[in-house]
Design a protein around this motif. Structure first.
Motif, PDB file in Angstrom:
ATOM      1  N   VAL A  89       1.388   9.990  -4.974  1.00  0.00           N
ATOM      2  CA  VAL A  89       1.800  11.286  -4.442  1.00  0.00           C
ATOM      3  C   VAL A  89       2.884  11.909  -5.321  1.00  0.00           C
ATOM      4  O   VAL A  89       2.823  13.095  -5.672  1.00  0.00           O
ATOM      5  CB  VAL A  89       2.294  11.148  -2.989  1.00  0.00           C
ATOM      6  N   LYS A  90       3.877  11.096  -5.694  1.00  0.00           N
ATOM      7  CA  LYS A  90       4.958  11.603  -6.538  1.00  0.00           C
ATOM      8  C   LYS A  90       4.471  11.928  -7.948  1.00  0.00           C
ATOM      9  O   LYS A  90       5.075  12.747  -8.641  1.00  0.00           O
ATOM     10  CB  LYS A  90       6.088  10.584  -6.599  1.00  0.00           C
ATOM     11  N   SER A  91       3.368  11.273  -8.362  1.00  0.00           N
ATOM     12  CA  SER A  91       2.815  11.540  -9.694  1.00  0.00           C
ATOM     13  C   SER A  91       1.792  12.669  -9.674  1.00  0.00           C
ATOM     14  O   SER A  91       1.124  12.927 -10.681  1.00  0.00           O
ATOM     15  CB  SER A  91       2.142  10.266 -10.235  1.00  0.00           C
ATOM     16  N   ASP A  92       1.665  13.316  -8.477  1.00  0.00           N
ATOM     17  CA  ASP A  92       0.714  14.413  -8.299  1.00  0.00           C
ATOM     18  C   ASP A  92      -0.716  13.954  -8.594  1.00  0.00           C
ATOM     19  O   ASP A  92      -1.512  14.678  -9.210  1.00  0.00           O
ATOM     20  CB  ASP A  92       1.078  15.593  -9.211  1.00  0.00           C
ATOM     21  N   ARG A  93      -1.045  12.740  -8.144  1.00  0.00           N
ATOM     22  CA  ARG A  93      -2.390  12.198  -8.307  1.00  0.00           C
ATOM     23  C   ARG A  93      -2.979  11.822  -6.951  1.00  0.00           C
ATOM     24  O   ARG A  93      -3.483  10.724  -6.759  1.00  0.00           O
ATOM     25  CB  ARG A  93      -2.360  10.987  -9.240  1.00  0.00           C
ATOM     26  N   ARG A  94      -2.908  12.762  -6.006  1.00  0.00           N
ATOM     27  CA  ARG A  94      -3.454  12.509  -4.675  1.00  0.00           C
ATOM     28  C   ARG A  94      -4.961  12.240  -4.728  1.00  0.00           C
ATOM     29  O   ARG A  94      -5.520  11.615  -3.818  1.00  0.00           O
ATOM     30  CB  ARG A  94      -3.183  13.701  -3.750  1.00  0.00           C
TER      31      ARG A  94
ATOM     32  N   LYS B  29       4.228  -0.194  -9.588  1.00  0.00           N
ATOM     33  CA  LYS B  29       4.164   1.135 -10.190  1.00  0.00           C
ATOM     34  C   LYS B  29       3.687   1.064 -11.636  1.00  0.00           C
ATOM     35  O   LYS B  29       2.895   1.910 -12.084  1.00  0.00           O
ATOM     36  CB  LYS B  29       5.529   1.812 -10.111  1.00  0.00           C
ATOM     37  N   ALA B  30       4.151   0.048 -12.374  1.00  0.00           N
ATOM     38  CA  ALA B  30       3.714  -0.115 -13.765  1.00  0.00           C
ATOM     39  C   ALA B  30       2.217  -0.419 -13.818  1.00  0.00           C
ATOM     40  O   ALA B  30       1.487   0.122 -14.656  1.00  0.00           O
ATOM     41  CB  ALA B  30       4.514  -1.230 -14.436  1.00  0.00           C
ATOM     42  N   GLY B  31       1.765  -1.285 -12.919  1.00  0.00           N
ATOM     43  CA  GLY B  31       0.339  -1.608 -12.875  1.00  0.00           C
ATOM     44  C   GLY B  31      -0.505  -0.411 -12.506  1.00  0.00           C
ATOM     45  O   GLY B  31      -1.590  -0.201 -13.057  1.00  0.00           O
ATOM     46  N   MET B  32      -0.024   0.409 -11.580  1.00  0.00           N
ATOM     47  CA  MET B  32      -0.771   1.597 -11.177  1.00  0.00           C
ATOM     48  C   MET B  32      -0.808   2.623 -12.308  1.00  0.00           C
ATOM     49  O   MET B  32      -1.824   3.312 -12.486  1.00  0.00           O
ATOM     50  CB  MET B  32      -0.148   2.204  -9.920  1.00  0.00           C
ATOM     51  N   SER B  33       0.251   2.734 -13.058  1.00  0.00           N
ATOM     52  CA  SER B  33       0.263   3.666 -14.197  1.00  0.00           C
ATOM     53  C   SER B  33      -0.826   3.292 -15.204  1.00  0.00           C
ATOM     54  O   SER B  33      -1.550   4.159 -15.719  1.00  0.00           O
ATOM     55  CB  SER B  33       1.634   3.632 -14.886  1.00  0.00           C
TER      56      SER B  33
ATOM     57  N   LEU C  86       5.190   4.867  10.205  1.00  0.00           N
ATOM     58  CA  LEU C  86       6.480   5.441  10.591  1.00  0.00           C
ATOM     59  C   LEU C  86       7.497   5.308   9.458  1.00  0.00           C
ATOM     60  O   LEU C  86       8.302   6.213   9.225  1.00  0.00           O
ATOM     61  CB  LEU C  86       6.999   4.757  11.855  1.00  0.00           C
ATOM     62  N   LEU C  87       7.458   4.189   8.763  1.00  0.00           N
ATOM     63  CA  LEU C  87       8.357   4.000   7.620  1.00  0.00           C
ATOM     64  C   LEU C  87       8.047   5.015   6.519  1.00  0.00           C
ATOM     65  O   LEU C  87       8.955   5.601   5.913  1.00  0.00           O
ATOM     66  CB  LEU C  87       8.220   2.577   7.069  1.00  0.00           C
ATOM     67  N   TYR C  88       6.774   5.215   6.258  1.00  0.00           N
ATOM     68  CA  TYR C  88       6.365   6.142   5.204  1.00  0.00           C
ATOM     69  C   TYR C  88       6.809   7.566   5.520  1.00  0.00           C
ATOM     70  O   TYR C  88       7.218   8.316   4.621  1.00  0.00           O
ATOM     71  CB  TYR C  88       4.843   6.090   5.034  1.00  0.00           C
ATOM     72  N   ARG C  89       6.750   7.910   6.789  1.00  0.00           N
ATOM     73  CA  ARG C  89       7.138   9.267   7.198  1.00  0.00           C
ATOM     74  C   ARG C  89       8.641   9.392   7.432  1.00  0.00           C
ATOM     75  O   ARG C  89       9.120  10.474   7.765  1.00  0.00           O
ATOM     76  CB  ARG C  89       6.391   9.655   8.470  1.00  0.00           C
ATOM     77  N   GLY C  90       9.359   8.291   7.293  1.00  0.00           N
ATOM     78  CA  GLY C  90      10.800   8.328   7.482  1.00  0.00           C
ATOM     79  C   GLY C  90      11.233   8.398   8.928  1.00  0.00           C
ATOM     80  O   GLY C  90      12.385   8.712   9.228  1.00  0.00           O
ATOM     81  N   ALA C  91      10.302   8.073   9.853  1.00  0.00           N
ATOM     82  CA  ALA C  91      10.621   8.172  11.279  1.00  0.00           C
ATOM     83  C   ALA C  91      11.450   6.992  11.768  1.00  0.00           C
ATOM     84  O   ALA C  91      12.166   7.102  12.760  1.00  0.00           O
ATOM     85  CB  ALA C  91       9.338   8.280  12.099  1.00  0.00           C
ATOM     86  N   VAL C  92      11.301   5.853  11.105  1.00  0.00           N
ATOM     87  CA  VAL C  92      12.075   4.668  11.486  1.00  0.00           C
ATOM     88  C   VAL C  92      12.652   4.022  10.231  1.00  0.00           C
ATOM     89  O   VAL C  92      12.169   4.235   9.118  1.00  0.00           O
ATOM     90  CB  VAL C  92      11.202   3.636  12.240  1.00  0.00           C
ATOM     91  N   HIS C  93      13.689   3.249  10.432  1.00  0.00           N
ATOM     92  CA  HIS C  93      14.303   2.507   9.336  1.00  0.00           C
ATOM     93  C   HIS C  93      14.393   1.044   9.750  1.00  0.00           C
ATOM     94  O   HIS C  93      14.654   0.728  10.907  1.00  0.00           O
ATOM     95  CB  HIS C  93      15.696   3.055   9.017  1.00  0.00           C
ATOM     96  N   LEU C  94      14.156   0.169   8.804  1.00  0.00           N
ATOM     97  CA  LEU C  94      14.108  -1.253   9.108  1.00  0.00           C
ATOM     98  C   LEU C  94      14.921  -2.029   8.084  1.00  0.00           C
ATOM     99  O   LEU C  94      14.854  -1.740   6.882  1.00  0.00           O
ATOM    100  CB  LEU C  94      12.646  -1.737   9.079  1.00  0.00           C
TER     101      LEU C  94
ATOM    102  N   VAL D  59       0.835  -1.201   0.000  1.00  0.00           N
ATOM    103  CA  VAL D  59       0.000   0.000   0.000  1.00  0.00           C
ATOM    104  C   VAL D  59       0.872   1.254   0.000  1.00  0.00           C
ATOM    105  O   VAL D  59       0.567   2.237  -0.695  1.00  0.00           O
ATOM    106  CB  VAL D  59      -0.937   0.000   1.228  1.00  0.00           C
ATOM    107  N   MET D  60       1.968   1.224   0.756  1.00  0.00           N
ATOM    108  CA  MET D  60       2.860   2.371   0.838  1.00  0.00           C
ATOM    109  C   MET D  60       3.471   2.686  -0.529  1.00  0.00           C
ATOM    110  O   MET D  60       3.574   3.855  -0.917  1.00  0.00           O
ATOM    111  CB  MET D  60       3.972   2.087   1.853  1.00  0.00           C
TER     112      MET D  60
END
Length: 298
Positions: free
Chosen positions: A38-43, A113-117, A176-184, A30-31
């Motif tokens: 978001v990066k494709s400006d399609r919020r 990403k290809a499928g979403m495009s 937290l991963l999406y916001r860059g608060a933690v790394h795994l 999902v992330m």
């Protein structure tokens, strides 16, 4: 069936760890999809992803409830047969997914990403369908795994509660991963939890074999490989812990031991071979490096 009901903490821990792993796999999917929009400006299309995710979650819950509680309306032997077959199916699907994900992890992000495009060009329902299939694939595996796990430990709703708690933890980690608060370290996380799942699946396989022996579909139900019941207290803390997580019983049949051993040896070998880290290329051999994607360790 197992001789004593496993302890509630053991069931919560076993199913909770499954929930964390499977939930994090789904969360990363999902992330990746949301980050791409978001990066494709399609919020504006993000709501369709959440619609697809909601549909997939509803499907997973329905599958679990229908299989798990549907057996209560049939005879004991029929319920045992259904539980045994569901356990074997769960083991087969989990095995396939664990091994397949080990090989497909390197290109999952680009495939999503290809499928979403393509889906964006077709409209909102296509985006929702894309999210439904991506999440539903993971969820279907989890539902069947949990059916087999819940049946094997005879724990009622406790395994489901543990799964939900694990999923909630996974959601928090994903945010937290999406916001860059933690790394795994994804490779290590999925490597170790993958090994854990293999042993859990082996226990479910042993339960499935015993269930089919009970209903007469498999022979050898009276041929015990060993019996340490006199020296092994299954109601003790260690007995309930091992039974609750790995479905160990002190009096397995020969077929159970053979199935468990062959499964662990073959699947664990293939899994470790697929997850072997290749030596890093020297700078001179790799003029350009592509940043790792979040799902690189799945």
């Amino acid at each position: 069936m197992i001789l004593a009901s496993p302890s509630i903490p053991a069931q919560l821990f076993g199913s909770g760890l499954i929930g964390v792993r499977e939930g994090l796999e789904t969360g990363i999917v999902v992330m990746v999809l949301i980050a791409f929009l978001v990066k494709s400006d399609r919020r504006d299309a993000v709501k369709w992803i959440w619609l697809g995710v909601a549909g997939a979650v509803a499907m997973v819950v329905a599958i679990f409830l229908i299989i798990h509680f549907g057996t209560s309306t049939v005879s004991t032997l029929t319920a045992e047969l259904i539980a045994g077959l569901a356990s074997l199916l769960a083991v087969a699907i989990v095995t396939f997914m664990v091994l397949w994900m080990s090989k497909a992890s390197a290109h999952i992000s680009s495939d999503l990403k290809a499928g979403m495009s393509t889906a964006l060009l077709s409209g909102g329902w296509a985006v929702a369908g894309m999210a439904f299939l991506a999440v539903g694939r993971e969820g279907f595996e989890t539902a069947l795994l949990m059916v087999g796990y819940a049946e094997s430990v005879s724990g009622g709703l406790w395994p489901l509660l543990g799964l939900l708690l694990g999923v909630l933890v996974a959601i928090g980690v994903t945010v937290l991963l999406y916001r860059g608060a933690v790394h795994l370290n994804f490779h290590k996380f999925f490597l170790y939890t993958g090994i854990f799942l293999i042993f859990v699946a082996a226990g479910i396989l042993g339960y499935g074999v015993h269930a089919l022996q009970t209903v007469g579909w498999l022979p050898g139900g009276a041929n015990l490989a060993f019996d340490i019941s006199a020296h092994y207290d299954q109601s003790s803390w260690y007995g309930t812990l091992v039974a609750g997580i790995f479905n160990f019983r002190p009096d397995p049949t020969v077929a159970q031991v053979v199935a468990w051993t062959l499964y662990v040896v073959v699947v664990l070998t293939l899994f470790l071979r697929a997850n072997r880290i290749r030596p890093a290329a020297r700078p001179s051999d790799a003029p350009s490096q592509t940043p790792a994607t979040p799902d690189a360790g799945i």
